[in-house]
Motif scaffolding. Structure first.
Motif, short mmCIF file in Angstrom:
data_model
loop_
_atom_site.label_atom_id
_atom_site.label_comp_id
_atom_site.label_asym_id
_atom_site.label_seq_id
_atom_site.Cartn_x
_atom_site.Cartn_y
_atom_site.Cartn_z
N GLY A 1 0.82 -1.21 0.00
CA GLY A 1 0.00 0.00 0.00
C GLY A 1 0.84 1.25 0.00
N GLY A 2 1.72 1.36 -0.99
CA GLY A 2 2.63 2.49 -1.03
C GLY A 2 3.89 2.20 -0.26
N CYS A 3 4.59 3.23 0.17
CA CYS A 3 5.84 3.07 0.91
C CYS A 3 5.62 2.24 2.16
CB CYS A 3 6.40 4.45 1.27
SG CYS A 3 7.90 4.38 2.27
N ASP B 1 3.61 8.69 -3.22
CA ASP B 1 4.47 7.61 -3.71
C ASP B 1 3.96 7.14 -5.07
OD1 ASP B 1 5.86 7.65 -1.25
OD2 ASP B 1 4.33 6.37 -0.36
N ARG B 2 4.70 7.44 -6.11
CA ARG B 2 4.25 7.13 -7.46
C ARG B 2 5.13 6.06 -8.09
NH1 ARG B 2 -0.05 8.08 -6.43
NH2 ARG B 2 -0.59 7.76 -8.62
N GLY B 3 4.52 5.22 -8.90
CA GLY B 3 5.27 4.19 -9.61
C GLY B 3 4.73 2.81 -9.33
N GLU C 1 6.87 -2.62 -2.80
CA GLU C 1 7.13 -2.56 -1.36
C GLU C 1 5.90 -3.08 -0.64
OE1 GLU C 1 8.55 1.14 0.15
OE2 GLU C 1 9.93 1.45 -1.52
N ALA C 2 6.10 -3.96 0.32
CA ALA C 2 4.98 -4.59 1.00
C ALA C 2 5.34 -4.90 2.45
CB ALA C 2 4.59 -5.88 0.27
N TYR D 1 4.90 1.00 -5.97
CA TYR D 1 4.06 1.47 -4.87
C TYR D 1 2.59 1.12 -5.08
CZ TYR D 1 8.05 4.36 -3.44
OH TYR D 1 9.28 4.80 -3.02
N ARG D 2 2.28 0.32 -6.10
CA ARG D 2 0.88 0.03 -6.38
C ARG D 2 0.26 -0.80 -5.25
NH1 ARG D 2 0.05 -5.02 -9.12
NH2 ARG D 2 1.98 -6.22 -9.23
#
Length: 274
Positions: free
Chosen positions: A103-105, A183-185, A148-149, A188-189
């Motif tokens: 969920g993002g960073c 957080d883009r990219g 990232e998780a 980070y999905r």
């Protein structure tokens, strides 16, 4: 130096071999090690290396393992012992299970889970990609396909998987398929990684319930994918909220403000419909 020379020499050697160490960092570390090996004063060489690394350290622009080393040689209170990853490699007993959420960073995804009773461990890491042992630099660069998780190990007597999924929805923007907040990219999905058929059914039903609730104007874009190998991140990233409380509070505040604004829009939209 509070840290003994043998330990620091091992750190220097490991950083030289570490593929995540940047070329510039490696050249500075190599210079210091060669100086020490040639008989130069140990403390002087480490002090010179600290001074060279300092500008990047102050801007949080060193790679994670070099950051850990810098904190160690400056005797920083942030330089704790290595995060215990043993629970990640152990087989789960009957009363434990795992959930993996992206969920993002991951810096902002640990504290909301870890501080709850019944949560045994929350580990930051990388998953969903196509190479082994990815580094932070590689993942952020988009070279590996990983996101990232966090891997959450929980007591099933206290938490159900469904409850964890419901908490996950509260921490993320499920309508954003290309990142989260600032957080883009693709790394980070938002993704729910399911370990088995039971988790898949729970996650899909929860996603469907959220979609038909009408809370969001846009479609629910969070993916549900089979869990693959989860690679724990570097020590620097583990429990970031404890090691870097001031920086984490700023990130958390920004994230909370965005989600609060989004929820306010939901309430207004429901009010207009009535």
């Amino acid at each position: 130096m509070k840290t003994n020379q043998t330990e620091l020499m091992e750190d220097l050697y490991n950083l030289l071999l570490n593929p995540a160490t940047r070329d510039w960092e490696r050249s500075q570390i190599r210079t210091a090690k060669i100086g020490i090996d040639s008989g130069a004063n140990f403390d002087d060489q480490i002090a010179n290396l600290e001074a060279i690394l300092r500008p990047l350290a102050l801007r949080n622009n060193l790679t994670p393992d070099v950051t850990d080393f810098y904190l160690k040689i400056t005797n920083s209170a942030l330089a704790g012992s290595s995060f215990d990853l043993s629970v990640h490699y152990q087989k789960d007993p009957p009363n434990q299970a795992r959930a993996i959420f992206a969920g993002g960073c991951f810096w902002c995804m640990v504290e909301p889970f870890e501080t709850k009773p019944g949560i045994i461990s929350v580990i930051s890491g990388y998953t969903g990609g196509h190479m082994d042992n990815p580094t932070y630099e590689q993942v952020v660069g988009g070279y590996t396909g990983h996101v990232e998780a966090v891997e959450i190990i929980f007591d099933t007597h206290v938490w159900s998987y469904k409850e964890l999924v419901e908490l996950y929805w509260q921490l993320t923007d499920p309508t954003d398929a290309f990142g989260q907040m600032a957080d883009r990219g693709s790394n980070y999905r938002p993704v729910i990684f399911v370990a088995n058929e039971e988790q898949r059914l729970i996650a899909e039903q929860s996603k469907l319930d959220l979609a038909i609730s009408g809370k969001y104007k846009h479609p629910i874009m969070t993916a549900i994918e089979p869990a693959t190998t989860f690679w724990p991140a570097e020590n620097f990233h583990q429990q970031f909220y404890q090691k870097n409380p001031r920086r984490y509070k700023k990130l958390k505040r920004s994230r909370q403000q965005f989600l609060a604004f989004q929820r306010m829009q939901m309430k207004l939209r429901h009010g207009w419909r009535r």
